[in-house]
Design a protein around this motif. Structure first.
Motif, PDB file in Angstrom:
ATOM      1  N   CYS B 312      31.829  -7.753  32.490  1.00  0.00           N
ATOM      2  CA  CYS B 312      30.474  -7.879  31.930  1.00  0.00           C
ATOM      3  C   CYS B 312      29.404  -7.612  32.983  1.00  0.00           C
ATOM      4  N   CYS B 315      24.068  -7.418  30.403  1.00  0.00           N
ATOM      5  CA  CYS B 315      22.945  -6.614  29.927  1.00  0.00           C
ATOM      6  C   CYS B 315      22.284  -7.229  28.701  1.00  0.00           C
ATOM      7  N   CYS B 318      24.970  -7.269  23.657  1.00  0.00           N
ATOM      8  CA  CYS B 318      25.781  -7.909  22.610  1.00  0.00           C
ATOM      9  C   CYS B 318      24.982  -8.989  21.884  1.00  0.00           C
ATOM     10  N   CYS B 373      28.427  -2.980  23.548  1.00  0.00           N
ATOM     11  CA  CYS B 373      28.723  -3.274  24.958  1.00  0.00           C
ATOM     12  C   CYS B 373      28.895  -1.997  25.782  1.00  0.00           C
TER      13      CYS B 373
HETATM   14  S1  SF4 Z   1      27.115  -6.213  25.996  1.00  0.00           S
HETATM   15 FE1  SF4 Z   1      27.452  -8.385  26.401  1.00  0.00          FE
HETATM   16  S2  SF4 Z   1      29.561  -8.436  27.173  1.00  0.00           S
HETATM   17 FE2  SF4 Z   1      28.919  -6.303  27.307  1.00  0.00          FE
HETATM   18  S3  SF4 Z   1      28.125  -6.094  29.377  1.00  0.00           S
HETATM   19 FE3  SF4 Z   1      26.363  -6.576  28.084  1.00  0.00          FE
HETATM   20  S4  SF4 Z   1      26.202  -8.828  28.190  1.00  0.00           S
HETATM   21 FE4  SF4 Z   1      28.226  -8.289  28.962  1.00  0.00          FE
END
Ligand code: SF4
Lengths: 247, 500
Positions: B312, B315, B318, B373
């Motif tokens: 992870c 970001c 999700c 993601c």
């Molecule tokens: S989408 Fe969620 S699980 Fe994937 S990298 Fe971003 S914060 Fe992490």
């Protein structure tokens, strides 16, 4: 060639019209489906809740039922995708693992089967209604069935397809989630139905009876008149509509 | 307002669902971020290819984490950085407090760090009389409100600008209008003195570059630049998985992270910091510490179902894509990390499936998180794994367990299944009215609070099949020859190893 019907427990027990439409529609292309009565449920409710032993007990009926089928077709993207989990479910059982890998290759969701396997994108139906479409998550996101239903709907004569705002958002069904987290699920289906009503469509179409049951349940609860139809039902009714006119 | 472990997710969610301010604020901002992300990834042109590159970099790094961590620590030390390893949150807190004491610090200015939130570091600093000042606008607001962040990149996402204006007005001692630039201007002025007074600047870390021992920060407000240049001492907190091998890998991450987080092509400020100030440098801290935190992360190493969690890059995509987060916001998840990543990370880091069981249930498994993601973490599968582990540990809900036993007994035998449908048809007569059930009691209570339930029709498909089959066989024509050929070809391909 053996083409088998994976009816799914929900369409078997609650929505037989859907599967019937599917069978009748496919018969127009000379397909005689066979229906192995051994099958029950794909095991998804148990699998998703973490009860894998119980999921296996149920999944075995599916694996046994379609042993000698060449193609398997089902009215649900979610149950079709469940078959893709069988290889992890049976990773320690060489006999069923082999069956699982084979079944995954030969199982198709209804619209996927029509478009990818039979090469049909226009069934020749006429359906003079304003229709919106909800892409169910497992079918569209995980199984990758996105364009097939759109192509089929766009080819229907007289059908006005209106986009559904936030179409890709889950309807809130999620199996036991709808019961365990009833308030969250309720908020999700309420929002989904708000958007459906916004479109002023008279029909909502989809490819998964579980999601459609969830959405229809909320529509009825609110007294909304939108008709909820599986794509197979819509296409078949569209064929009949046309033929009645022609006769 | 930490709600950790005190209430069930159901009750926390109910609180959120009854809070219209929260729900509309969360919707407003997640919608903006999510459509930004969708647009930016479409504009990029080969998003999926880059996602796969990102995933491969993360997979490789985590698979060789011990190697890269050592390389990073060695290089950072060679650059003059004090590198500390903390196995637990307590250790990391203690290390931070020791540095503060050693420097006789009165105040610490901080840029955004989720690790600091994980440690509840502000409270700890205050307990020894050190003032901790958050300088990221969102974090500052949360600190004023005495709350915890409800989103990993937009901490105050659950507040609208009127609520923010109220909070800041209290701080200002005068009424400030709900105008974003005026409010930001007030905070900027307020923080300027703080930057000048603070003995210590504290940051998080987006990426740590093993090949040079450098740390990289992504930010939009410029506050992290101030934090890392003005105070004499800098402390950087990082999770042990923040490593990437090289600056070349950073290019991929710098492409994925801002686009996924906010839809920006580039972050406004990207700072790479390699050690404390050298003689020829214009600014920078005289002393630099990096605290590398484990706190449950290494438990995921070697676990085939959860190791990818360490991929992870925080970001937040999700969260923005999640239809559950959209309804209940972040506090309902009850931990530092919220949304789909939080629902998996919190129990995984604690290795305590029983205590955190219900979070894993707060998902419809729709897969929107996985689709969003940038490094393709299969969070929806991990949620199922968490549920399964709980059942395997004998900590499942007893009633549900019995229900599932019943399910298996019925579903493993088509005759029994059929008999049960028949029973159902008789049973439903008690509660059904004109083809539907509206009863709000027993197992139907939750469902029927928002819906009606359809009834079983007189005949199942199975009942109808014999007649239907005969009817169809009667009128069947030949399959068009082209179609027959298609089917044959698909079967041939499949035997060669292809297939759906
Ligand atoms: S989408 Fe969620 S699980 Fe994937 S990298 Fe971003 S914060 Fe992490």
């Amino acid at each position: 060639m053996k083409i088998s019907l994976f009816v799914t427990c929900l369409s078997d027990t609650l929505f037989p019209r859907v599967t019937e439409s599917m069978v009748r529609l496919l018969a127009r292309y000379g397909l005689q489906l066979e229906f192995p009565e051994l099958q029950t449920c794909c095991g998804q409710p148990a699998y998703n809740s973490g009860y894998w032993d119980e999921a296996r007990a149920s999944a075995k009926t599916i694996l046994d039922a379609f042993d000698d089928s060449d193609f398997v077709v089902s009215p649900s993207g979610s149950c079709t995708y469940m078959v893709h989990h069988y290889s992890s479910l049976f990773k320690d059982d060489p006999v069923y693992l082999q069956k699982a890998e084979l079944l995954q290759k030969k199982t198709y969701e209804f619209s996927q089967f029509l478009v990818q396997v039979l090469g049909v994108t226009d069934v020749g139906a006429t359906f003079k209604h304003k229709v919106t479409y909800h892409p169910s998550c497992h079918g569209s996101r995980l199984l990758g069935v996105k364009e097939e239903p759109m192509e089929l709907l766009r080819s229907v004569k007289g059908l006005e397809l209106v986009p559904l705002p936030f179409a890709d958002d889950c309807c809130g069904f999620g199996g036991t989630f709808a019961v365990k987290m009833a308030d969250i699920s309720g908020a999700m289906v309420t929002e989904k139905v708000d958007h459906i009503v916004e479109t002023e469509a008279s029909v909502l179409a989809g490819l998964d009876m579980a999601c459609l049951m969830n959405i229809a349940g909320n529509l009825r609860y609110r007294g909304e008149k939108v008709r909820v139809m599986h794509l197979a039902e819509l296409l078949y009714e569209g064929l009949e509509e046309k033929e009645v006119k022609q006769a | 307002m930490s709600t950790e472990g005190k209430m069930s997710v159901k009750n926390r969610a109910r609180l959120a669902l009854n809070n219209d301010f929260l729900r509309s604020a969360v919707r407003f901002t997640t919608e903006r971020l999510r459509s930004g992300k969708i647009q930016a990834s479409a504009d990029h042109g080969s998003w999926d290819e880059w996602r796969e590159r990102g995933r491969q970099i993360r997979l490789h790094t985590i698979a060789n984490l011990d190697y890269y961590l050592t390389q990073f620590a060695d290089n950072a030390r060679a650059n003059g950085v004090h590198v500390h390893f903390a196995d637990t949150a307590e250790e990391a807190v203690q290390l931070s407090l020791n540095i503060a004491k050693q420097k006789s610090a009165q105040s610490v200015v901080k840029s955004k760090s989720m690790v600091s939130e994980e440690l509840h570091l502000n409270k700890a600093l205050e307990s020894i009389g050190v003032e901790a000042v958050e300088t990221d606008l969102g974090e500052y607001i949360i600190q004023l409100a005495d709350e915890t962040p409800s989103h990993i990149i937009i901490p105050a996402i659950h507040k609208n600008r009127y609520q923010i204006a109220d909070l800041l007005s209290k701080e200002a001692g005068e009424t400030l209008p709900p105008d974003t630039s005026i409010l930001a201007g007030f905070v900027r002025n307020k923080l300027r003195e703080k930057f000048l007074d603070a003995e210590i600047g504290m940051t998080g870390c987006n990426f740590a570059i093993a090949e040079t021992g450098s740390m990289v920060l992504f930010e939009n407000e410029g506050n992290a630049r101030m934090v890392t240049t003005v105070p004499k001492t800098q402390i950087t907190l990082m999770g042990m998985e923040r490593i990437i091998p090289s600056w070349t890998d950073l290019e991929v991450m710098a492409t994925l992270l801002p686009r996924s987080a906010t839809g920006q092509k580039l972050t406004v400020y990207m700072s790479g910091i390699t050690g404390p100030r050298r003689d020829e440098d214009g600014d920078g801290p005289d002393e630099m510490h990096i605290i590398i935190l484990d706190n449950g992360r290494s438990l995921q190493l070697g676990d085939p179902e959860f190791q990818e969690l360490l991929n992870c890059i925080r970001c937040g995509a999700c969260l923005n894509a999640c239809p559950v987060y959209r309804q209940i916001g972040g506090h309902a998840y009850g931990g530092t990390y919220s949304g789909p990543i939080g629902a998996v990370l919190t129990p995984a880091l604690k290795k305590n499936v029983a205590e955190w069981d219900d979070i894993a249930n707060a998902s419809s498994l729709c897969g929107a998180c996985y689709e969003a993601c940038p490094v393709k973490i299969p969070l929806h599968d991990m949620l199922v794994s968490l549920r399964r582990r709980k059942v395997e540990a004998g900590r499942g809900n007893k009633l549900e367990g019995l229900g599932m036993k019943g399910f298996a007994a019925i579903m493993n035998n088509s005759k029994r299944y059929r008999a049960v449908i028949r029973l159902g048809k008789i049973g439903q007569k008690l509660v059904a009215r004109s083809g539907e059930i509206r009863l709000k009691a027993g197992p139907l209570k939750g469902w029927n609070t928002y819906r009606v339930t359809p009834t079983l029709p007189k005949h199942s498909f199975r009942d109808k099949w014999p007649t239907l089959e005969q009817e169809i066989r009667g009128g069947l024509q030949n399959m068009p020859s082209g179609m027959e050929q298609r089917l044959q070809n698909i079967m041939k391909d499949r035997n060669k190893g292809g297939g759906s």
